[in-house]
Design an enzyme around this catalytic site. Structure first.
Site, PDB file in Angstrom:
ATOM      1  N   ASN A 126       0.835  -1.207   0.000  1.00  0.00           N
ATOM      2  CA  ASN A 126       0.000   0.000   0.000  1.00  0.00           C
ATOM      3  C   ASN A 126       0.878   1.270   0.000  1.00  0.00           C
ATOM      4  O   ASN A 126       2.053   1.197  -0.276  1.00  0.00           O
ATOM      5  CB  ASN A 126      -1.005   0.001   1.147  1.00  0.00           C
ATOM      6  CG  ASN A 126      -2.319   0.649   0.722  1.00  0.00           C
ATOM      7  OD1 ASN A 126      -2.328   1.744   0.175  1.00  0.00           O
ATOM      8  ND2 ASN A 126      -3.425  -0.036   0.960  1.00  0.00           N
ATOM      9  N   ARG A 127       0.278   2.412   0.293  1.00  0.00           N
ATOM     10  CA  ARG A 127       0.955   3.678   0.017  1.00  0.00           C
ATOM     11  C   ARG A 127       1.676   4.288   1.215  1.00  0.00           C
ATOM     12  O   ARG A 127       1.223   4.148   2.353  1.00  0.00           O
ATOM     13  CB  ARG A 127      -0.059   4.697  -0.514  1.00  0.00           C
ATOM     14  CG  ARG A 127      -0.598   4.313  -1.875  1.00  0.00           C
ATOM     15  CD  ARG A 127      -1.625   5.281  -2.415  1.00  0.00           C
ATOM     16  NE  ARG A 127      -1.961   4.949  -3.793  1.00  0.00           N
ATOM     17  CZ  ARG A 127      -2.790   3.971  -4.162  1.00  0.00           C
ATOM     18  NH1 ARG A 127      -3.402   3.221  -3.246  1.00  0.00           N
ATOM     19  NH2 ARG A 127      -3.017   3.720  -5.441  1.00  0.00           N
ATOM     20  N   HIS A 145       3.258  -0.018  -2.759  1.00  0.00           N
ATOM     21  CA  HIS A 145       3.706  -1.408  -2.722  1.00  0.00           C
ATOM     22  C   HIS A 145       5.228  -1.549  -2.720  1.00  0.00           C
ATOM     23  O   HIS A 145       5.790  -2.396  -3.426  1.00  0.00           O
ATOM     24  CB  HIS A 145       3.097  -2.198  -3.887  1.00  0.00           C
ATOM     25  CG  HIS A 145       1.593  -2.277  -3.841  1.00  0.00           C
ATOM     26  ND1 HIS A 145       0.894  -2.366  -2.650  1.00  0.00           N
ATOM     27  CD2 HIS A 145       0.642  -2.272  -4.832  1.00  0.00           C
ATOM     28  CE1 HIS A 145      -0.413  -2.431  -2.912  1.00  0.00           C
ATOM     29  NE2 HIS A 145      -0.596  -2.358  -4.217  1.00  0.00           N
ATOM     30  N   HIS A 196      -1.879  -9.856  -2.901  1.00  0.00           N
ATOM     31  CA  HIS A 196      -2.618  -9.000  -3.814  1.00  0.00           C
ATOM     32  C   HIS A 196      -3.370  -9.800  -4.880  1.00  0.00           C
ATOM     33  O   HIS A 196      -3.503  -9.354  -6.031  1.00  0.00           O
ATOM     34  CB  HIS A 196      -1.633  -8.024  -4.466  1.00  0.00           C
ATOM     35  CG  HIS A 196      -2.225  -6.731  -4.909  1.00  0.00           C
ATOM     36  ND1 HIS A 196      -3.046  -6.631  -6.003  1.00  0.00           N
ATOM     37  CD2 HIS A 196      -2.122  -5.492  -4.410  1.00  0.00           C
ATOM     38  CE1 HIS A 196      -3.409  -5.375  -6.164  1.00  0.00           C
ATOM     39  NE2 HIS A 196      -2.863  -4.660  -5.200  1.00  0.00           N
ATOM     40  N   TYR A 247      -6.284 -11.035  -7.096  1.00  0.00           N
ATOM     41  CA  TYR A 247      -7.574 -10.545  -7.567  1.00  0.00           C
ATOM     42  C   TYR A 247      -8.465 -11.766  -7.728  1.00  0.00           C
ATOM     43  O   TYR A 247      -8.132 -12.676  -8.495  1.00  0.00           O
ATOM     44  CB  TYR A 247      -7.466  -9.884  -8.937  1.00  0.00           C
ATOM     45  CG  TYR A 247      -6.749  -8.567  -9.009  1.00  0.00           C
ATOM     46  CD1 TYR A 247      -5.398  -8.459  -8.703  1.00  0.00           C
ATOM     47  CD2 TYR A 247      -7.411  -7.422  -9.453  1.00  0.00           C
ATOM     48  CE1 TYR A 247      -4.734  -7.246  -8.818  1.00  0.00           C
ATOM     49  CE2 TYR A 247      -6.755  -6.201  -9.568  1.00  0.00           C
ATOM     50  CZ  TYR A 247      -5.416  -6.130  -9.252  1.00  0.00           C
ATOM     51  OH  TYR A 247      -4.752  -4.938  -9.376  1.00  0.00           O
ATOM     52  N   ASP A 301     -11.492   1.439  -2.869  1.00  0.00           N
ATOM     53  CA  ASP A 301     -10.035   1.276  -2.778  1.00  0.00           C
ATOM     54  C   ASP A 301      -9.585   1.893  -1.457  1.00  0.00           C
ATOM     55  O   ASP A 301      -8.749   2.790  -1.429  1.00  0.00           O
ATOM     56  CB  ASP A 301      -9.366   1.962  -3.989  1.00  0.00           C
ATOM     57  CG  ASP A 301      -7.912   1.549  -4.173  1.00  0.00           C
ATOM     58  OD1 ASP A 301      -7.410   0.774  -3.347  1.00  0.00           O
ATOM     59  OD2 ASP A 301      -7.296   2.013  -5.152  1.00  0.00           O
ATOM     60  N   GLN A 309      -7.594  -3.868   2.901  1.00  0.00           N
ATOM     61  CA  GLN A 309      -7.875  -2.974   1.783  1.00  0.00           C
ATOM     62  C   GLN A 309      -8.812  -3.733   0.857  1.00  0.00           C
ATOM     63  O   GLN A 309      -8.459  -4.799   0.348  1.00  0.00           O
ATOM     64  CB  GLN A 309      -6.577  -2.627   1.032  1.00  0.00           C
ATOM     65  CG  GLN A 309      -6.749  -1.684  -0.146  1.00  0.00           C
ATOM     66  CD  GLN A 309      -6.563  -0.211   0.246  1.00  0.00           C
ATOM     67  OE1 GLN A 309      -6.258   0.099   1.398  1.00  0.00           O
ATOM     68  NE2 GLN A 309      -6.723   0.685  -0.696  1.00  0.00           N
ATOM     69  N   GLU A 361      -6.876  -7.143   0.641  1.00  0.00           N
ATOM     70  CA  GLU A 361      -5.480  -7.116   1.062  1.00  0.00           C
ATOM     71  C   GLU A 361      -5.412  -6.888   2.568  1.00  0.00           C
ATOM     72  O   GLU A 361      -5.559  -5.762   3.037  1.00  0.00           O
ATOM     73  CB  GLU A 361      -4.747  -6.003   0.311  1.00  0.00           C
ATOM     74  CG  GLU A 361      -4.788  -6.166  -1.194  1.00  0.00           C
ATOM     75  CD  GLU A 361      -4.639  -4.826  -1.926  1.00  0.00           C
ATOM     76  OE1 GLU A 361      -3.613  -4.158  -1.758  1.00  0.00           O
ATOM     77  OE2 GLU A 361      -5.579  -4.455  -2.654  1.00  0.00           O
TER      78      GLU A 361
HETATM   79  C1  BGC Z   1      -4.236  -0.280  -4.498  1.00  0.00           C
HETATM   80  C2  BGC Z   1      -4.745   0.342  -5.769  1.00  0.00           C
HETATM   81  C3  BGC Z   1      -3.750   0.066  -6.854  1.00  0.00           C
HETATM   82  C4  BGC Z   1      -3.551  -1.411  -6.986  1.00  0.00           C
HETATM   83  C5  BGC Z   1      -2.476  -1.720  -7.989  1.00  0.00           C
HETATM   84  C6  BGC Z   1      -4.077  -1.745  -4.707  1.00  0.00           C
HETATM   85  O1  BGC Z   1      -3.562  -2.327  -3.568  1.00  0.00           O
HETATM   86  O2  BGC Z   1      -5.056  -0.018  -3.408  1.00  0.00           O
HETATM   87  O3  BGC Z   1      -4.928   1.722  -5.623  1.00  0.00           O
HETATM   88  O4  BGC Z   1      -4.122   0.606  -8.066  1.00  0.00           O
HETATM   89  O5  BGC Z   1      -3.171  -1.956  -5.759  1.00  0.00           O
HETATM   90  O6  BGC Z   1      -2.836  -2.753  -8.769  1.00  0.00           O
END
Ligand code: BGC
Length: 368
Positions: free
Chosen positions: A100-101, A126, A195, A197, A267, A304, A332
């Protein structure tokens, strides 16, 4: 004594379950420097999961639908080279060293400021430009699964300390267990997640908007325009972020809500009710079309929920279908985004002599 009995029973049943899991591995592809990328296939009667050394990623995940038909529910690619061309989605990966950020890629630790490489607008996402998702971990078979190891050197992407990280994937009948651990030789920060999907109707089958989500959280962490938490823990009650009872992901996603607009959907990070450090419920997803149910538990304080808003048709699935917006979702489990800059969030600091531990489980069942 009673506790010992329970522990022994749990250990015996876990051992019995993993005994029924077969593990095989082979070479999936090669890194640009020629090093092999290994893929491990873990198989039980209920689940088949493939994970690879590159990014410690989940490549495929086959589970049963309500008619006992197996199908892959994890977005990803059939050939390894496609993973090298996709530096956007983080499909199946373990992002790190900080998932994350981090705002402006900057934080202070013991009075010293660190600058992480920037790769998402003004922020580090990330783990920065070359994060753990882009590196080839080493793999070792363990009972019922595989352990991946990565040594991230002192100064990697700007982070202090040599970090030795391990991720273990094991399969126990219908449950995938992911265990993370890490140690450091200097104070640093760490936040690891997975991560993947998911599309419970099947990889490449289109939208996830009809899948019904529950999140065990009464609060979430609202974000600013660059998806950095404001620091507030806001109640979900009365908002489209209230998943305390099941709601279709798409039911409220287009509502006139500032947070939904900022992210182009969901998100954000939810603040889980359970006790950090102990396994507690995080989220459940039910897919009415296939009958599949995913149940996520974690030791982490947050999750997340990302509704795949940035998928834009650039990449194609192994079925040939394009991955369009909201064709997959991520759950996440993690510490909150930008924690190093928020003293009111649970700390992500790791000191020499301490061991970071985190566990998340995915259980797959079905409903009629
Ligand atoms: C984030 C998204 C991001 C994505 C990247 C996620 O964990 O929250 O904002 O675009 O990862 O694929």
């Amino acid at each position: 004594m009673k506790l010992l009995g329970v522990i022994l029973l749990t250990m015996t049943s876990l051992a019995a379950a993993s005994a029924a899991t077969t593990v095989q591995h082979s070479t999936f592809g090669h890194m640009p420097d020629g090093k092999p990328v290994e893929i491990y296939t873990l198989k039980s009667a209920a689940v088949e999961i493939q994970v690879m050394t590159f990014g410690a990623r989940v490549v495929s995940l086959d589970t049963k639908d309500r008619n006992d038909k197996m199908g892959n529910i994890a977005l990803g690619y059939a050939s390894f080279d496609k993973y090298l061309t996709d530096n956007k989605t983080y499909f199946g990966s373990v992002p790190g060293r900080y998932a994350n950020r981090i705002a402006n890629g900057k934080f202070a630790l013991d009075g010293k400021t660190y600058q992480i490489t920037i790769n998402d607008g003004p922020n580090a996402l990330h783990g920065g430009k070359v994060g753990f998702a882009d590196l080839n971990w080493s793999g070792k078979e363990i009972p019922g699964g595989v352990e991946f190891t990565l040594v991230s050197p002192d100064g990697d992407q700007g982070f202090p300390g040599t970090l030795t990280a391990h991720v273990r994937y094991t399969l126990h009948d219908d449950k995938v267990v992911i265990q993370y651990s890490a140690t450091t030789d200097k104070p640093t920060v760490v936040n690891l997640t997975n991560h993947t999907y998911f599309n419970l109707s099947g990889d490449g089958s289109g939208t996830i908007l009809n899948e019904e989500l529950t999140i065990d959280a009464d609060k979430f962490t609202p974000v600013n325009s660059t998806l950095i938490p404001t620091g507030q823990l806001a109640p979900v009650a009365g908002t489209p972020f209230d998943f305390t009872s099941p709601h279709a992901i798409g039911a409220r996603i287009n509502e006139n809500n500032e947070q939904l607009k900022i992210a182009g959907g969901y998100d954000q990070n939810w603040v889980l009710r359970g006790k950090m450090g102990e396994l507690h419920p995080a989220a459940q997803v039910y897919d009415p079309a296939s009958g599949r149910v995913l149940n996520v538990e974690t030791t982490e304080p947050g999750v997340q929920f990302y509704s795949g808003n940035f998928l834009d048709g650039t990449f194609s699935s192994r079925t040939g279908a394009k991955y369009e917006r909201r064709n997959g979702f991520c759950l996440e489990t993690q510490h909150f985004p930008d924690s190093p800059n928020h003293s009111n969030f649970p700390s992500t600091e790791l000191k020499p002599g301490q061991t970071y531990h985190s566990e998340t489980t995915w259980t797959f069942t079905t409903r009629k």
